[in-house]
Scaffold this active site. Structure first.
Site, PDB file in Angstrom:
ATOM      1  CE  LYS A 148      -1.318   4.897  -1.772  1.00 14.24           C
ATOM      2  NZ  LYS A 148      -2.065   4.293  -0.689  1.00 14.24           N
ATOM      3  CE  LYS A 206      -3.987   7.021   2.660  1.00 13.63           C
ATOM      4  NZ  LYS A 206      -5.222   6.962   2.782  1.00 13.63           N
ATOM      5  CG  HIS A 256      -7.461   8.585  -0.385  1.00 20.74           C
ATOM      6  ND1 HIS A 256      -5.922   8.392  -0.619  1.00 20.74           N
ATOM      7  CD2 HIS A 256      -7.944   7.358  -0.481  1.00 20.74           C
ATOM      8  CE1 HIS A 256      -5.716   7.138  -0.999  1.00 20.74           C
ATOM      9  NE2 HIS A 256      -7.036   6.296  -0.951  1.00 20.74           N
ATOM     10  CG  ASP A 279      18.478  11.362 -10.590  1.00 16.79           C
ATOM     11  OD1 ASP A 279      18.401  10.388 -11.380  1.00 16.79           O
ATOM     12  OD2 ASP A 279      18.431  12.443 -11.132  1.00 16.79           O
ATOM     13  CG  HIS A 281      -2.085   0.982   1.438  1.00 12.54           C
ATOM     14  ND1 HIS A 281      -1.970   2.013   2.062  1.00 12.54           N
ATOM     15  CD2 HIS A 281      -3.001   0.988   0.299  1.00 12.54           C
ATOM     16  CE1 HIS A 281      -3.429   2.807   1.957  1.00 12.54           C
ATOM     17  NE2 HIS A 281      -3.955   2.065   0.821  1.00 12.54           N
ATOM     18  CG  ASP A 335       2.233  19.617  21.584  1.00 12.69           C
ATOM     19  OD1 ASP A 335       1.052  19.849  21.615  1.00 12.69           O
ATOM     20  OD2 ASP A 335       3.114  18.942  22.266  1.00 12.69           O
TER      21      ASP A 335
END
Length: 436
Positions: free
Chosen positions: A114, A312, A310, A119, A112, A317
């Protein structure tokens, strides 16, 4: 998992309008190497734009490795893949699986993450897949999401991680029964596996680029089963002023819920931004089952209603923040392979905090006790079962099918007309647009 590393710079990228042009421009400017991992890659206008950027880089001699998940990206055509492989792009499918009466059977323990690394000097980590539903012009179902562009020494650790993942996936495939059968049945497949050496091009370590300290945190099913959740718990436990968590799929374990309630009760301003216009209705239903438990402790809940959330991400603080692929639900916390960056930097915290505040003020509905319609008796019964489910599901997750993650070449570049294997064919047929 990397140690805490200082000297980094993070740039927040919100939604596909900011993320895709920046990633594609960096791929187009790559000089030596591109490594990309994604759960979903669709053959739509976003997938085609990525396809074009990769082809352009490959024709200049850039070494390119792409890994897509066999469950999340099942609809890539022969033409889409063969154009890449003929240009020298190495396309890997993570755990392709057979279908049963047209249904995909490889649901659990998906890749899952991404991640993009250019380089060995620049990286992207976040929650955006390569699909048109991350753009506003997709309509009411367009997703709200976040990623970061990273420069600095932490990129060296991310670069090493993606190459270890490539090498481990190939080893597992070669050691599997299917891999041994492929070797015996096809000397071409065996030659391909040997020719696809995965060593990165030689290059210098990433130089300092800013003031931010960061740690690259992953979740797997072997050595790092709860690292991302643990960093969330630590941040919540030490917070003294404010915590904002924006998470699309929210059904965390008992320990994480307990830390949120304890923080709110000691006076910390704890806010959750969850889905109010869900892409899958059961997501909102599952999260709402926790609302009474959280509201009673003083946690504030906001539902984002403009379109499906969608993201996450979280802030704590005035310094701590995290961005990545991990939801706070059983799949992400106990089964899937995930990757987040955890950041200590006041400037980045301020930017992400401002974006989340804007979301709460202009796109969210705050949920209060009056919005919850159910009897107190049912709430008591439900709370009893929820308590035991949330307390035990990390252990129960271990009972689900486990396997050594493996990577399968999507198509032999030497023969674009060759027939691919059954497993590979299953990995490139028929998409399910409801996949998270």
């Amino acid at each position: 998992m990397s140690p805490w590393i200082s000297g980094n710079q993070f740039r927040l990228l919100e939604n596909g309008e900011e993320y895709f042009p920046r990633v594609f421009a960096c791929i187009a400017a790559a000089e030596r190497e591109v490594v990309l991992e994604t759960f979903i890659l669709f053959d739509d206008k976003v997938g085609q734009a990525l396809h074009a950027a990769l082809l352009q880089a490959a024709t200049r001699g850039v070494q390119i490795d792409i890994t897509v998940d066999g469950y999340g990206s099942p609809d890539l055509s022969h033409e889409f893949i063969s154009a890449l492989t003929q240009a020298g792009v190495r396309v890997h499918v993570f755990d392709p699986g057979p279908r049963l009466w047209g249904w995909r059977t490889n649901l659990f323990r998906r890749m899952h993450r991404k991640i993009v690394v250019i380089d060995g000097q620049r990286a992207f980590v976040g929650g955006l897949n390569y699909s048109a539903d991350h753009l506003a012009d997709f309509g009411p179902a367009a997703k709200q999401d976040y990623a970061v562009e990273i420069e600095g020494p932490i990129v060296t650790f991310i670069h090493a991680f993606v190459h270890r993942a490539l090498a481990a996936g190939q080893r597992n495939a070669q050691d599997s029964l299917a891999g041994r059968l492929r070797e015996r049945l096809s000397s071409r497949a065996h030659s391909l596996a040997r020719s696809w050496g995965l060593a990165p091009p030689s290059q210098a370590a990433a130089a300092p680029a800013g003031e931010a300290a960061a740690i690259f945190v992953t979740r797997d099913n072997r050595e790092h089963t709860n690292d991302i959740e643990r960093h969330y718990r630590i941040a919540i436990r030490v917070a003294r002023q404010r915590i904002v968590i924006a998470n699309a799929y929210f059904f965390p374990g008992y320990r994480l819920l307990k830390e949120m309630r304890k923080a709110a009760r000691r006076g910390v301003d704890v806010r959750l931004i969850l889905q109010g216009a869900p892409d899958m209705p059961f997501v909102k239903t599952a999260a709402s089952m926790l609302y009474h438990h959280l509201l009673e402790a003083g946690v504030q809940i906001y539902e984002y209603c403009e379109r499906p959330l969608h993201g996450k991400v979280a802030v704590a603080d005035d310094e701590w923040a995290t961005v990545g692929s991990s939801n706070l639900d059983p799949l992400s916390l106990s089964l899937n392979l995930e990757a987040n960056v955890v950041i200590r930097d006041r400037a980045f915290n301020q930017v992400l905090s401002a974006r989340l505040d804007h979301l709460m003020q202009h796109g969210c509905k705050q949920i209060g006790p009056g919005d919850l319609q159910e009897s107190s008796g049912w709430r008591i019964v439900r709370s009893f079962f929820l308590f035991h489910l949330l307390r035990r599901y990390p252990a129960w997750a271990g009972w689900l099918p486990a396997h050594a993650p493996r990577l399968t070449p999507a198509l032999a570049p030497a023969d674009p007309t060759a027939h691919i294997s059954t497993a590979q064919a299953d990995a490139v047929h028929r998409a399910d647009p409801t996949t998270p």
